[in-house]
Design a protein around this motif. Structure first.
Motif, short mmCIF file in Angstrom:
data_model
loop_
_atom_site.label_atom_id
_atom_site.label_comp_id
_atom_site.label_asym_id
_atom_site.label_seq_id
_atom_site.Cartn_x
_atom_site.Cartn_y
_atom_site.Cartn_z
N GLY A 139 0.52 -1.06 0.37
CA GLY A 139 0.05 0.22 -0.04
C GLY A 139 0.73 0.92 -0.12
N GLU A 140 0.29 2.08 0.69
CA GLU A 140 0.35 3.46 0.44
C GLU A 140 1.65 4.09 1.76
OE1 GLU A 140 -2.26 5.44 2.23
OE2 GLU A 140 -3.65 4.23 0.69
N HIS A 141 1.66 2.84 2.49
CA HIS A 141 3.29 2.64 3.48
C HIS A 141 4.39 2.09 2.66
CE1 HIS A 141 1.35 5.31 6.04
NE2 HIS A 141 0.00 5.02 6.56
N GLY A 142 5.55 2.22 2.69
CA GLY A 142 6.57 1.17 1.87
C GLY A 142 6.81 1.06 0.99
N GLY A 143 5.54 2.35 -0.10
CA GLY A 143 5.66 1.98 -1.81
C GLY A 143 6.76 2.81 -1.66
N ASP A 144 7.54 3.43 -1.08
CA ASP A 144 8.72 4.31 -1.59
C ASP A 144 9.64 3.29 -1.59
OD1 ASP A 144 8.48 4.42 1.45
OD2 ASP A 144 9.58 5.71 1.20
N LYS A 145 9.59 2.45 -0.99
CA LYS A 145 11.47 1.46 -0.98
C LYS A 145 11.70 0.71 -2.49
CE LYS A 145 11.43 1.22 3.81
NZ LYS A 145 10.49 2.42 4.24
N PHE A 146 12.56 0.89 -3.10
CA PHE A 146 13.03 0.30 -4.05
C PHE A 146 13.45 -1.16 -3.87
CE2 PHE A 146 12.62 4.23 -6.03
CZ PHE A 146 11.87 4.47 -6.92
N TRP A 147 12.78 -1.57 -3.03
CA TRP A 147 13.14 -3.23 -2.81
C TRP A 147 13.12 -4.82 -3.71
CZ3 TRP A 147 12.58 -2.01 3.51
CH2 TRP A 147 13.60 -1.09 3.79
N ARG A 148 12.09 -4.53 -4.81
CA ARG A 148 12.07 -5.60 -5.48
C ARG A 148 13.52 -5.41 -6.66
NH1 ARG A 148 8.79 -5.05 -10.52
NH2 ARG A 148 8.34 -7.07 -11.28
N PHE A 149 13.74 -6.77 -6.94
CA PHE A 149 14.73 -7.15 -7.49
C PHE A 149 14.02 -7.87 -8.83
CE2 PHE A 149 16.47 -5.90 -3.80
CZ PHE A 149 17.23 -4.79 -3.64
N PHE A 150 14.71 -7.41 -10.32
CA PHE A 150 14.35 -8.84 -11.18
C PHE A 150 15.28 -8.59 -11.92
CE2 PHE A 150 12.71 -5.98 -13.76
CZ PHE A 150 11.79 -4.59 -13.25
N VAL A 151 15.56 -10.05 -12.73
CA VAL A 151 15.95 -10.05 -13.93
C VAL A 151 15.66 -9.19 -15.54
CG1 VAL A 151 17.56 -12.28 -15.47
CG2 VAL A 151 17.08 -12.22 -13.12
N ARG A 152 16.32 -9.12 -15.40
CA ARG A 152 15.83 -7.91 -17.13
C ARG A 152 15.78 -8.47 -17.73
NH1 ARG A 152 15.52 -2.34 -17.00
NH2 ARG A 152 17.63 -2.03 -15.86
N GLY A 153 14.51 -7.97 -18.10
CA GLY A 153 14.13 -8.46 -19.49
C GLY A 153 14.37 -10.15 -19.85
N ASN A 154 13.85 -11.16 -18.30
CA ASN A 154 13.41 -12.09 -18.20
C ASN A 154 11.86 -12.55 -18.53
OD1 ASN A 154 12.10 -15.10 -16.50
ND2 ASN A 154 14.44 -14.90 -17.00
N PRO A 155 11.41 -12.86 -19.15
CA PRO A 155 9.84 -13.44 -19.81
C PRO A 155 9.00 -13.91 -18.33
CG PRO A 155 11.20 -14.88 -20.89
CD PRO A 155 12.31 -14.59 -20.13
N TYR A 156 9.68 -14.23 -17.09
CA TYR A 156 9.12 -15.20 -16.42
C TYR A 156 8.22 -14.35 -14.87
CZ TYR A 156 10.27 -19.66 -18.96
OH TYR A 156 9.85 -20.82 -19.61
N ILE A 157 9.40 -13.34 -15.25
CA ILE A 157 8.85 -12.24 -13.71
C ILE A 157 7.28 -12.24 -14.00
CG2 ILE A 157 11.34 -11.42 -14.11
CD1 ILE A 157 9.83 -8.37 -15.51
N SER A 158 6.77 -11.57 -12.61
CA SER A 158 5.75 -11.40 -12.52
C SER A 158 5.11 -9.60 -13.36
CB SER A 158 5.18 -10.69 -11.10
OG SER A 158 5.61 -9.93 -10.66
N ARG A 159 4.33 -9.67 -13.94
CA ARG A 159 3.47 -8.90 -14.53
C ARG A 159 2.66 -7.78 -14.12
NH1 ARG A 159 5.93 -10.75 -19.47
NH2 ARG A 159 5.79 -12.96 -19.17
#
Length: 169
Positions: A139-159
């Motif tokens: 939600g609004e709280h914690g939505g400011d943190k860039f704490w999601r990490f993923f392999v760029r361009g990987n087709p299996y990441i969540s969309r």
DNA sequence: TCGAAGATTCTA
DNA sequence: AGAATCTTCGAA
């Protein structure tokens, strides 16, 4: 069954309003305060299990939510657990991957650093391009943190739309 | 004891 | 865009 982790999110404690551990220990989040390298599995929205890897020493809350896998082995079995979905959708979300690998609360608090019913190994991959963004579903709280990490361009990441990706360091 | 929210997914 | 679905937690 084997999958390569391609997307994760970090959750902490009192400094992280989006974390289950924000308000201190409870029966559900106990694994987050326990041994590092163990599974923290919880049930949510009446439908889905989510799998975390605990990260901090005993007493310090911290976990990494496994959000997406790239299927590597046992794909036909995953398909049996998740019928009628495209291969690329098999494990492209935290609730999807637990269903595809038949992970439920019976595996909660498992030690993921040793060979067992559920475990994680370091394949030693080098050169993967890791991107980061704001976390999904918080939600609004914690939505400011860039704490999601993923392999760029990987087709299996969540969309999902509307993700603010970190532009530069 | 009760009510509201939730680290989601699927369907319309 | 909205429902489904039920556990968990904090307040009363």
């Amino acid at each position: 069954m084997v999958g390569q982790i391609v997307e994760v999110e970090a959750y902490r404690g009192k400094d992280d309003p989006a974390s289950h551990a924000f308000r201190g220990p409870t029966p559900r989040n106990a694994p987050m305060f326990g041994e590092p390298g163990h599974a923290y599995i919880y049930f949510t929205y009446g439908n889905h299990y989510c799998l975390n890897f605990t990260t901090q020493r005993v007493g310090v809350p911290g976990a990494v939510l496994i959000r997406a896998l790239q299927p590597v082995e046992g794909i036909s079995l995953m398909k049996r657990f998740r019928p009628n979905v495209a291969d690329v959708e098999l494990t492209s979300g935290p609730g999807k991957l637990t269903k595809a690998l038949w992970i439920d609360k019976s595996l909660n608090e498992q030690d993921l650093t040793v060979r067992g019913p559920l475990f994680v190994v370091d394949r030693g991959d080098k050169g993967l391009e890791i991107a980061r963004s704001t976390r999904i579903g918080v939600g609004e709280h914690g939505g400011d943190k860039f704490w999601r990490f993923f392999v760029r361009g990987n087709p299996y990441i969540s969309r999902r739309g509307g993700i603010r990706e970190m532009t530069s360091s």
